[in-house]
Design a protein around this motif. Structure first.
Motif, mmCIF file in Angstrom:
data_model
loop_
_atom_site.group_PDB
_atom_site.id
_atom_site.type_symbol
_atom_site.label_atom_id
_atom_site.label_comp_id
_atom_site.label_asym_id
_atom_site.label_seq_id
_atom_site.Cartn_x
_atom_site.Cartn_y
_atom_site.Cartn_z
ATOM 1 N N ASP A 2 51.084 66.989 -25.982
ATOM 2 C CA ASP A 2 51.261 68.203 -25.201
ATOM 3 C C ASP A 2 49.878 68.672 -24.764
ATOM 4 N N ILE A 3 49.683 68.804 -23.452
ATOM 5 C CA ILE A 3 48.387 69.221 -22.916
ATOM 6 C C ILE A 3 48.574 70.528 -22.171
ATOM 7 N N ARG A 4 47.723 71.480 -22.453
ATOM 8 C CA ARG A 4 47.785 72.772 -21.787
ATOM 9 C C ARG A 4 46.588 72.873 -20.837
ATOM 10 N N LEU A 5 46.891 73.228 -19.604
ATOM 11 C CA LEU A 5 45.852 73.353 -18.588
ATOM 12 C C LEU A 5 45.748 74.790 -18.112
ATOM 13 N N LYS A 6 44.571 75.138 -17.639
ATOM 14 C CA LYS A 6 44.390 76.448 -17.025
ATOM 15 C C LYS A 6 45.235 76.479 -15.746
ATOM 16 N N PRO A 7 45.700 77.652 -15.373
ATOM 17 C CA PRO A 7 46.525 77.751 -14.157
ATOM 18 C C PRO A 7 45.840 77.171 -12.922
ATOM 19 N N GLU A 8 44.525 77.337 -12.813
ATOM 20 C CA GLU A 8 43.808 76.797 -11.655
ATOM 21 C C GLU A 8 43.905 75.271 -11.602
ATOM 22 N N GLU A 10 46.339 73.438 -12.983
ATOM 23 C CA GLU A 10 47.725 73.113 -12.661
ATOM 24 C C GLU A 10 47.967 73.215 -11.156
ATOM 25 N N GLU A 11 47.411 74.246 -10.541
ATOM 26 C CA GLU A 11 47.572 74.442 -9.101
ATOM 27 C C GLU A 11 46.895 73.310 -8.320
ATOM 28 N N MET A 12 45.727 72.906 -8.749
ATOM 29 C CA MET A 12 45.022 71.824 -8.083
ATOM 30 C C MET A 12 45.844 70.528 -8.163
ATOM 31 N N ILE A 13 46.387 70.245 -9.309
ATOM 32 C CA ILE A 13 47.206 69.040 -9.482
ATOM 33 C C ILE A 13 48.462 69.144 -8.621
ATOM 34 N N ARG A 14 49.111 70.297 -8.636
ATOM 35 C CA ARG A 14 50.327 70.499 -7.849
ATOM 36 C C ARG A 14 50.055 70.251 -6.367
ATOM 37 N N ARG A 15 48.937 70.790 -5.854
ATOM 38 C CA ARG A 15 48.598 70.600 -4.437
ATOM 39 C C ARG A 15 48.368 69.123 -4.114
ATOM 40 N N ASP A 16 47.681 68.409 -5.003
ATOM 41 C CA ASP A 16 47.429 66.981 -4.753
ATOM 42 C C ASP A 16 48.724 66.179 -4.779
ATOM 43 N N VAL A 17 49.624 66.523 -5.674
ATOM 44 C CA VAL A 17 50.914 65.831 -5.725
ATOM 45 C C VAL A 17 51.714 66.158 -4.462
ATOM 46 N N GLU A 18 51.721 67.406 -4.047
ATOM 47 C CA GLU A 18 52.473 67.814 -2.848
ATOM 48 C C GLU A 18 51.963 67.144 -1.577
ATOM 49 N N ARG A 19 50.668 66.943 -1.479
ATOM 50 C CA ARG A 19 50.140 66.322 -0.258
ATOM 51 C C ARG A 19 50.319 64.808 -0.264
ATOM 52 N N GLY A 20 50.868 64.283 -1.344
ATOM 53 C CA GLY A 20 51.213 62.868 -1.378
ATOM 54 C C GLY A 20 50.159 61.955 -1.976
ATOM 55 N N ALA A 21 49.094 62.533 -2.486
ATOM 56 C CA ALA A 21 48.037 61.703 -3.063
ATOM 57 C C ALA A 21 48.496 61.021 -4.361
ATOM 58 N N TYR A 22 49.424 61.653 -5.046
ATOM 59 C CA TYR A 22 49.956 61.140 -6.309
ATOM 60 C C TYR A 22 51.465 61.380 -6.328
ATOM 61 N N ARG A 23 52.185 60.514 -7.027
ATOM 62 C CA ARG A 23 53.642 60.663 -7.101
ATOM 63 C C ARG A 23 54.072 61.731 -8.086
ATOM 64 N N SER A 24 53.197 62.018 -9.066
ATOM 65 C CA SER A 24 53.547 63.003 -10.087
ATOM 66 C C SER A 24 52.281 63.552 -10.733
ATOM 67 N N ALA A 25 52.456 64.631 -11.471
ATOM 68 C CA ALA A 25 51.333 65.196 -12.220
ATOM 69 C C ALA A 25 50.848 64.199 -13.272
ATOM 70 N N ASP A 26 51.782 63.456 -13.852
ATOM 71 C CA ASP A 26 51.397 62.445 -14.838
ATOM 72 C C ASP A 26 50.477 61.398 -14.219
ATOM 73 N N GLU A 27 50.824 60.951 -13.007
ATOM 74 C CA GLU A 27 49.987 59.957 -12.329
ATOM 75 C C GLU A 27 48.596 60.536 -12.047
ATOM 76 N N PHE A 28 48.546 61.782 -11.623
ATOM 77 C CA PHE A 28 47.264 62.439 -11.367
ATOM 78 C C PHE A 28 46.409 62.457 -12.632
#
Length: 90
Positions: A2-8, A10-28
């Motif tokens: 279980d890994i806890r990230l700062k909200p910032e 998490e948001e950075m990862i979410r944006r990268d996944v949404e733009r298609g750079a990664y298929r999932s947060a796990d991949e990122f």
């Protein structure tokens, strides 16, 4: 695990996944950890050489023999990229 990230983060990862750079947060996260591991390995492998070059550079600076910082950064990045490419081939 279980890994806890700062909200910032998490948001950075979410944006990268949404733009298609990664298929999932796990991949990122997997990619980020792999890159960090490569950097740490590079530093471990080249640490003594880096320290020696810093000492040489400091001595040169003390003598007034300065190098252009942009040129130095470019050379470092080129060497690092070459090392990473070599590790991926081997």
């Amino acid at each position: 695990m279980d890994i806890r990230l700062k909200p910032e983060m998490e948001e950075m990862i979410r944006r990268d996944v949404e733009r298609g750079a990664y298929r999932s947060a796990d991949e990122f996260v997997e990619r980020a950890v792999a890159l960090l591991h490569e950097e740490e390995a590079w530093l471990a492998e080249n640490g003594s050489e880096i320290r020696a070059k810093i000492e040489q550079g400091y001595a040169s600076a003390q003598r007034g023999e300065l190098l252009d910082s942009d040129r130095v950064r470019q050379e470092i990045e080129q060497r690092k990229s070459a090392w990473i490419a070599e590790k991926h081939r081997g």
